[in-house]
Design a protein around this motif. Structure first.
Motif, PDB file in Angstrom:
ATOM      1  N   CYS A   6      25.601  62.355  40.872  1.00 45.42           N
ATOM      2  CA  CYS A   6      26.702  61.948  39.993  1.00 45.42           C
ATOM      3  C   CYS A   6      27.090  63.087  39.054  1.00 45.42           C
ATOM      4  O   CYS A   6      28.266  63.358  38.843  1.00 45.42           O
ATOM      5  N   CYS A   7      26.100  63.756  38.506  1.00 49.63           N
ATOM      6  CA  CYS A   7      26.369  64.882  37.598  1.00 49.63           C
ATOM      7  C   CYS A   7      27.022  66.040  38.339  1.00 49.63           C
ATOM      8  O   CYS A   7      27.940  66.673  37.813  1.00 49.63           O
ATOM      9  N   THR A   8      26.574  66.295  39.562  1.00 47.15           N
ATOM     10  CA  THR A   8      27.186  67.347  40.363  1.00 47.15           C
ATOM     11  C   THR A   8      28.632  67.000  40.686  1.00 47.15           C
ATOM     12  O   THR A   8      29.514  67.862  40.634  1.00 47.15           O
ATOM     13  N   PHE A   9      28.888  65.746  41.005  1.00 48.89           N
ATOM     14  CA  PHE A   9      30.256  65.307  41.283  1.00 48.89           C
ATOM     15  C   PHE A   9      31.148  65.501  40.065  1.00 48.89           C
ATOM     16  O   PHE A   9      32.277  65.991  40.182  1.00 48.89           O
ATOM     17  N   LEU A  10      30.663  65.139  38.900  1.00 48.66           N
ATOM     18  CA  LEU A  10      31.459  65.311  37.680  1.00 48.66           C
ATOM     19  C   LEU A  10      31.688  66.777  37.356  1.00 48.66           C
ATOM     20  O   LEU A  10      32.776  67.157  36.912  1.00 48.66           O
ATOM     21  N   GLU A  11      30.695  67.614  37.584  1.00 53.35           N
ATOM     22  CA  GLU A  11      30.867  69.052  37.351  1.00 53.35           C
ATOM     23  C   GLU A  11      31.898  69.640  38.303  1.00 53.35           C
ATOM     24  O   GLU A  11      32.726  70.458  37.909  1.00 53.35           O
ATOM     25  N   ILE A  12      31.887  69.208  39.573  1.00 53.27           N
ATOM     26  CA  ILE A  12      32.875  69.692  40.537  1.00 53.27           C
ATOM     27  C   ILE A  12      34.265  69.190  40.178  1.00 53.27           C
ATOM     28  O   ILE A  12      35.248  69.930  40.272  1.00 53.27           O
ATOM     29  N   LEU A  13      34.362  67.946  39.750  1.00 59.19           N
ATOM     30  CA  LEU A  13      35.661  67.402  39.337  1.00 59.19           C
ATOM     31  C   LEU A  13      36.216  68.175  38.143  1.00 59.19           C
ATOM     32  O   LEU A  13      37.403  68.529  38.116  1.00 59.19           O
ATOM     33  N   LEU A  14      35.382  68.468  37.178  1.00 57.14           N
ATOM     34  CA  LEU A  14      35.821  69.279  36.039  1.00 57.14           C
ATOM     35  C   LEU A  14      36.136  70.704  36.447  1.00 57.14           C
ATOM     36  O   LEU A  14      37.031  71.337  35.877  1.00 57.14           O
ATOM     37  N   ALA A  15      35.433  71.222  37.457  1.00 55.51           N
ATOM     38  CA  ALA A  15      35.703  72.571  37.935  1.00 55.51           C
ATOM     39  C   ALA A  15      37.057  72.662  38.625  1.00 55.51           C
ATOM     40  O   ALA A  15      37.686  73.714  38.623  1.00 55.51           O
ATOM     41  N   ILE A  16      37.513  71.575  39.205  1.00 57.79           N
ATOM     42  CA  ILE A  16      38.841  71.572  39.815  1.00 57.79           C
ATOM     43  C   ILE A  16      39.915  71.528  38.735  1.00 57.79           C
ATOM     44  O   ILE A  16      40.932  72.215  38.835  1.00 57.79           O
ATOM     45  N   ILE A  17      39.679  70.762  37.689  1.00 58.83           N
ATOM     46  CA  ILE A  17      40.658  70.660  36.601  1.00 58.83           C
ATOM     47  C   ILE A  17      40.676  71.940  35.771  1.00 58.83           C
ATOM     48  O   ILE A  17      41.734  72.515  35.516  1.00 58.83           O
ATOM     49  N   LEU A  18      39.517  72.382  35.340  1.00 57.22           N
ATOM     50  CA  LEU A  18      39.383  73.597  34.541  1.00 57.22           C
ATOM     51  C   LEU A  18      38.092  74.310  34.989  1.00 57.22           C
ATOM     52  O   LEU A  18      37.002  73.944  34.547  1.00 57.22           O
ATOM     53  N   PRO A  19      38.224  75.295  35.877  1.00 56.16           N
ATOM     54  CA  PRO A  19      37.033  75.888  36.514  1.00 56.16           C
ATOM     55  C   PRO A  19      35.936  76.383  35.573  1.00 56.16           C
ATOM     56  O   PRO A  19      34.758  76.093  35.822  1.00 56.16           O
ATOM     57  N   PRO A  20      36.230  77.090  34.485  1.00 57.33           N
ATOM     58  CA  PRO A  20      35.123  77.542  33.634  1.00 57.33           C
ATOM     59  C   PRO A  20      34.340  76.404  32.974  1.00 57.33           C
ATOM     60  O   PRO A  20      33.164  76.565  32.667  1.00 57.33           O
ATOM     61  N   LEU A  21      34.974  75.264  32.789  1.00 52.49           N
ATOM     62  CA  LEU A  21      34.284  74.143  32.156  1.00 52.49           C
ATOM     63  C   LEU A  21      33.151  73.611  33.027  1.00 52.49           C
ATOM     64  O   LEU A  21      32.056  73.333  32.532  1.00 52.49           O
TER      65      LEU A  21
END
Length: 73
Positions: A6-21
């Motif tokens: 779940c955490c990896t999914f959220l990190e990837i989702l945020l990486a698509i929206i704003l990659p450095p985040l």
């Protein structure tokens, strides 16, 4: 506590929206991964996304297994 997937999914989702985040959440600020991702995002949005997803999925996949996530609120 959330599961690792779940955490990896959220990190990837945020990486698509704003990659450095997404990279910041995994590796922290002022690391080589974060600086490269920030530079690639400034130079072009798509290379920043590609690098961020690569870093989050391929690098240090076993490093975050023992990592604990805390809620902010």
């Amino acid at each position: 506590m959330a599961s690792g997937r779940c955490c990896t999914f959220l990190e990837i989702l945020l990486a698509i929206i704003l990659p450095p985040l997404g990279v910041f959440l995994r590796f922290g600020c002022c690391t080589m991964e974060f600086c490269i991702c920030l530079l690639l995002t400034i130079l072009g949005y798509v290379p920043g996304i590609i690098y961020a997803i690569y870093v989050l999925v391929a690098l240090d996949s076993d490093r975050d297994r023992d990592r604990e996530y805390y809620t902010l609120a």
